[in-house]
Write an enzyme that holds these catalytic residues in place. Structure first.
Site, PDB file in Angstrom:
ATOM      1  N   PRO A   1     -26.476  49.723 -13.482  1.00  0.00           N
ATOM      2  CA  PRO A   1     -27.164  49.367 -12.246  1.00  0.00           C
ATOM      3  C   PRO A   1     -26.150  48.970 -11.180  1.00  0.00           C
ATOM      4  O   PRO A   1     -25.340  48.075 -11.387  1.00  0.00           O
ATOM      5  CB  PRO A   1     -28.002  48.152 -12.663  1.00  0.00           C
TER       6      PRO A   1
ATOM      7  N   SER B   1     -30.650  49.138 -10.135  1.00  0.00           N
ATOM      8  CA  SER B   1     -30.358  47.774  -9.689  1.00  0.00           C
ATOM      9  C   SER B   1     -31.559  47.131  -8.996  1.00  0.00           C
ATOM     10  O   SER B   1     -32.309  47.798  -8.279  1.00  0.00           O
ATOM     11  CB  SER B   1     -29.180  47.803  -8.713  1.00  0.00           C
TER      12      SER B   1
ATOM     13  N   TYR C   1     -32.465  40.595 -11.149  1.00  0.00           N
ATOM     14  CA  TYR C   1     -31.892  39.320 -10.731  1.00  0.00           C
ATOM     15  C   TYR C   1     -33.085  38.378 -10.620  1.00  0.00           C
ATOM     16  O   TYR C   1     -33.894  38.512  -9.687  1.00  0.00           O
ATOM     17  CB  TYR C   1     -31.193  39.445  -9.380  1.00  0.00           C
TER      18      TYR C   1
ATOM     19  N   THR D   1     -29.616  40.393 -15.597  1.00  0.00           N
ATOM     20  CA  THR D   1     -28.188  40.132 -15.347  1.00  0.00           C
ATOM     21  C   THR D   1     -27.970  38.633 -15.167  1.00  0.00           C
ATOM     22  O   THR D   1     -28.652  37.995 -14.364  1.00  0.00           O
ATOM     23  CB  THR D   1     -27.706  40.908 -14.108  1.00  0.00           C
TER      24      THR D   1
ATOM     25  N   LYS E   1     -27.637  41.180 -19.721  1.00  0.00           N
ATOM     26  CA  LYS E   1     -26.398  41.830 -19.263  1.00  0.00           C
ATOM     27  C   LYS E   1     -25.439  40.784 -18.685  1.00  0.00           C
ATOM     28  O   LYS E   1     -25.844  39.972 -17.851  1.00  0.00           O
ATOM     29  CB  LYS E   1     -26.732  42.858 -18.176  1.00  0.00           C
TER      30      LYS E   1
ATOM     31  N   HIS F   1     -19.421  42.467 -15.061  1.00  0.00           N
ATOM     32  CA  HIS F   1     -19.901  42.966 -13.766  1.00  0.00           C
ATOM     33  C   HIS F   1     -18.817  43.836 -13.096  1.00  0.00           C
ATOM     34  O   HIS F   1     -18.660  43.843 -11.882  1.00  0.00           O
ATOM     35  CB  HIS F   1     -20.270  41.791 -12.862  1.00  0.00           C
TER      36      HIS F   1
ATOM     37  N   ARG G   1     -16.401  41.734 -11.130  1.00  0.00           N
ATOM     38  CA  ARG G   1     -16.947  41.238  -9.859  1.00  0.00           C
ATOM     39  C   ARG G   1     -17.610  39.877 -10.015  1.00  0.00           C
ATOM     40  O   ARG G   1     -18.377  39.455  -9.154  1.00  0.00           O
ATOM     41  CB  ARG G   1     -17.986  42.235  -9.326  1.00  0.00           C
TER      42      ARG G   1
ATOM     43  N   GLY H   1     -17.566  48.350 -18.106  1.00  0.00           N
ATOM     44  CA  GLY H   1     -16.422  47.732 -17.446  1.00  0.00           C
ATOM     45  C   GLY H   1     -15.137  48.499 -17.678  1.00  0.00           C
ATOM     46  O   GLY H   1     -14.536  48.388 -18.741  1.00  0.00           O
TER      47      GLY H   1
ATOM     48  N   ARG I   1     -13.218  54.946 -18.078  1.00  0.00           N
ATOM     49  CA  ARG I   1     -12.813  56.070 -17.222  1.00  0.00           C
ATOM     50  C   ARG I   1     -12.466  57.318 -18.025  1.00  0.00           C
ATOM     51  O   ARG I   1     -12.210  58.368 -17.449  1.00  0.00           O
ATOM     52  CB  ARG I   1     -11.568  55.683 -16.389  1.00  0.00           C
TER      53      ARG I   1
ATOM     54  N   GLY J   1     -19.930  52.437 -13.986  1.00  0.00           N
ATOM     55  CA  GLY J   1     -20.344  52.015 -12.655  1.00  0.00           C
ATOM     56  C   GLY J   1     -19.607  52.817 -11.599  1.00  0.00           C
ATOM     57  O   GLY J   1     -20.064  53.881 -11.157  1.00  0.00           O
ATOM     58  N   ARG J   2     -18.407  52.364 -11.252  1.00  0.00           N
ATOM     59  CA  ARG J   2     -17.700  53.013 -10.140  1.00  0.00           C
ATOM     60  C   ARG J   2     -17.502  54.515 -10.307  1.00  0.00           C
ATOM     61  O   ARG J   2     -17.603  55.234  -9.305  1.00  0.00           O
ATOM     62  CB  ARG J   2     -16.377  52.304  -9.881  1.00  0.00           C
TER      63      ARG J   2
HETATM   64  C1  FMN Z   1     -20.847  48.583  -6.021  1.00  0.00           C
HETATM   65  C2  FMN Z   1     -21.355  47.915  -7.259  1.00  0.00           C
HETATM   66  C3  FMN Z   1     -22.602  47.329  -7.238  1.00  0.00           C
HETATM   67  C4  FMN Z   1     -23.086  46.709  -8.393  1.00  0.00           C
HETATM   68  N1  FMN Z   1     -24.348  46.184  -8.371  1.00  0.00           N
HETATM   69  C5  FMN Z   1     -24.849  45.632  -9.504  1.00  0.00           C
HETATM   70  C6  FMN Z   1     -26.189  45.146  -9.528  1.00  0.00           C
HETATM   71  O1  FMN Z   1     -26.911  45.217  -8.545  1.00  0.00           O
HETATM   72  N2  FMN Z   1     -26.639  44.611 -10.692  1.00  0.00           N
HETATM   73  C7  FMN Z   1     -25.856  44.514 -11.826  1.00  0.00           C
HETATM   74  O2  FMN Z   1     -26.317  44.020 -12.858  1.00  0.00           O
HETATM   75  N3  FMN Z   1     -24.592  44.988 -11.819  1.00  0.00           N
HETATM   76  C8  FMN Z   1     -24.085  45.544 -10.700  1.00  0.00           C
HETATM   77  N4  FMN Z   1     -22.816  46.053 -10.713  1.00  0.00           N
HETATM   78  C9  FMN Z   1     -22.038  46.014 -11.970  1.00  0.00           C
HETATM   79  C10 FMN Z   1     -22.297  47.287 -12.794  1.00  0.00           C
HETATM   80  O3  FMN Z   1     -23.600  47.299 -13.282  1.00  0.00           O
HETATM   81  C11 FMN Z   1     -21.331  47.384 -13.982  1.00  0.00           C
HETATM   82  O4  FMN Z   1     -21.401  46.196 -14.729  1.00  0.00           O
HETATM   83  C12 FMN Z   1     -19.879  47.649 -13.568  1.00  0.00           C
HETATM   84  O5  FMN Z   1     -19.829  48.424 -12.407  1.00  0.00           O
HETATM   85  C13 FMN Z   1     -19.137  48.376 -14.681  1.00  0.00           C
HETATM   86  O6  FMN Z   1     -17.773  48.468 -14.391  1.00  0.00           O
HETATM   87  P1  FMN Z   1     -17.086  49.774 -13.753  1.00  0.00           P
HETATM   88  O7  FMN Z   1     -17.496  49.833 -12.320  1.00  0.00           O
HETATM   89  O8  FMN Z   1     -15.645  49.490 -13.942  1.00  0.00           O
HETATM   90  O9  FMN Z   1     -17.551  50.989 -14.538  1.00  0.00           O
HETATM   91  C14 FMN Z   1     -22.300  46.664  -9.570  1.00  0.00           C
HETATM   92  C15 FMN Z   1     -21.048  47.266  -9.570  1.00  0.00           C
HETATM   93  C16 FMN Z   1     -20.563  47.894  -8.442  1.00  0.00           C
HETATM   94  C17 FMN Z   1     -19.219  48.544  -8.489  1.00  0.00           C
END
Ligand code: FMN
Length: 398
Positions: free
Chosen positions: A116, A145, A168, A194, A273, A297, A300, A329, A332, A351-352
């Site tokens: 998400p 998300s 959330y 989350t 999560k 996250h 993040r 997390g 790649r 995610g990314r």
């Molecule tokens: C731009 C962005 C927005 C995200 N928004 C959410 C979110 O709304 N809810 C959530 O649980 N995780 C969020 N995440 C975390 C992702 O769900 C995930 O845990 C994370 O991106 C995985 O790592 P990676 O980006 O290295 O693959 C977000 C991540 C990114 C990069």
């Protein structure tokens, strides 16, 4: 082969064609070859990052790319994989390998799922709909998300089934119940709570990069992102429409009681999560969670944490087979996914990588990212001698 230092091309003697191919192979030319312009040209998922950086407005790319503070946890997510090496077995018939997995009674062709991630229209005009169409084409799990820029009902239409919904939790019980009922009504089979954003965060890289964006935010946004006005406007965001959420979400006073409450409130499967420790994994099981996502996250949330892959073994040990453990997390490469499966994960989120694909090329980019990672995972399975996900045991990593 002449050494690079002794190599002197003789262009007077050689043809113009040789001269041009020399130029094309020179480090300078390779450095200037630029980002990919077609998803087909990507050799790996990292190739999409630069393409996305060029395609997406810098303030939005800043939101996508940021970690927190000095981005140490973000880096740890990648560095963590270096701490595990593969132990391949030979002379196993790997002419056919099957990477499919079972998640809550549904069979998926791959353990790789879509994490998400909020506000995807900031990366591409089609946002979550493009992601959903790609997930549909590749039959991948999509977690949507809570801060989606497209309503869950519309995403379900594009996906051809309801997505898993990431929550959330609103602090007011009435708001929580209304949101959960809406998600249930949309048909979502799984709720992903989350829990790693309840203490606030400092997204410094985002703040720094955003300064380079000279556009006027209010041309597109109702208010400047991050300001008090903007926080007020969150009330109007798509999944909170018609819900009085003046108490806000992700309250720092939240405890494990929220898991009990959600279990009583809904029959959807409930995944927690954002766990990183064996102690919390055990608590999640005791409070009736149906699954866990080991996650920081994407670097993040907390700074100077461990890479997600490093947290996985203690969580798997604490859970001891009671519920499925998922992880995200820094994934790649197919070998990264293989390592997580070997350490006991049931599925692996990205995610990314798919956000880069989305930002650069929309649906086609997300599809290609999934294709590349799935092909790499299949290759890793063949090279290690594992014909199915069930055969990927702890013995494959050291
Ligand atoms: C731009 C962005 C927005 C995200 N928004 C959410 C979110 O709304 N809810 C959530 O649980 N995780 C969020 N995440 C975390 C992702 O769900 C995930 O845990 C994370 O991106 C995985 O790592 P990676 O980006 O290295 O693959 C977000 C991540 C990114 C990069």
């Amino acid at each position: 082969m002449p050494s690079r230092r002794n190599f002197r091309p003789n262009f007077r003697r050689n043809s113009r064609r040789e001269f041009l191919s020399f130029l094309a192979a020179s480090p300078l030319a390779l450095a200037q070859s630029g980002p990919i312009t077609d998803p087909k040209d990507a050799l790996n998922v990292l190739d999409f990052e630069e393409a996305a950086r060029r395609a997406v407005p810098i303030a939005h790319f800043a939101y996508m790319t940021t970690g927190v503070d000095d981005d140490a946890t973000l880096r740890a997510n990648r560095e963590g994989f270096r701490k595990f090496q593969l132990r391949p077995r030979r002379l196993v018939d790997v002419s056919k390998v099957d990477p499919s997995v079972d998640l809550f009674g549904t069979k998926w062709p791959s353990p790789i799922y879509i994490c998400p991630c909020g506000y995807q229209k900031a990366f591409h005009a089609d946002g979550e709909l493009a992601t959903a169409r790609a997930a549909r084409a590749k039959n991948a799990v999509q977690m949507l998300s809570n801060t989606t820029s497209t309503a869950v009902e519309d995403v379900a239409g594009a996906l051809g089934r309801a997505p898993w919904f990431q929550l959330y939790a609103p602090s007011q019980p009435a708001a929580l119940e209304k949101l959960v009922r809406r998600v249930e009504a949309a048909g979502c089979p799984v709720l992903v709570l989350t829990v790693d954003q309840n203490g606030g965060r400092n997204t410094e890289t985002q703040k720094r990069l955003t300064k380079a964006d000279t556009r006027v935010c209010t041309n597109c946004h109702q208010s400047v992102p991050g300001t008090p006005d903007d926080r007020q406007n969150r009330q109007n965001r798509v999944m909170l429409a018609g819900i009085d959420n003046t108490g806000g979400s992700n309250s720092p006073s939240m405890t494990w009681e929220i898991v009990d409450r959600l279990k009583n409130l809904t029959r959807m499967k409930l995944i927690v999560k954002g766990l990183e420790t064996g102690e919390d994994a055990d608590l999640a099981c005791r409070h009736g969670a149906d699954g866990i996502v080991v996650s920081n996250h994407g670097g993040r949330a907390l700074e100077t944490g461990r890479g997600a892959i490093e947290c996985l073994p203690e969580v798997v040990a604490a859970v001891s087979g009671r519920i499925p453990v998922l992880v995200d997390g820094g994934f790649r490469r197919g070998t990264d996914v293989f390592k997580a499966l070997a350490l006991g994960a049931r599925a692996v989120g990205i995610g990314r990588p798919y956000l880069w694909g989305l930002g650069a090329f929309g649906q086609a980019g997300v599809e290609r990212v999934l294709d590349i990672l799935n092909a790499e995972l299949t290759l890793a399975m063949k090279q290690c001698g594992a014909r199915s996900v069930g055969e990927i045991t702890r013995a494959f990593v050291v």
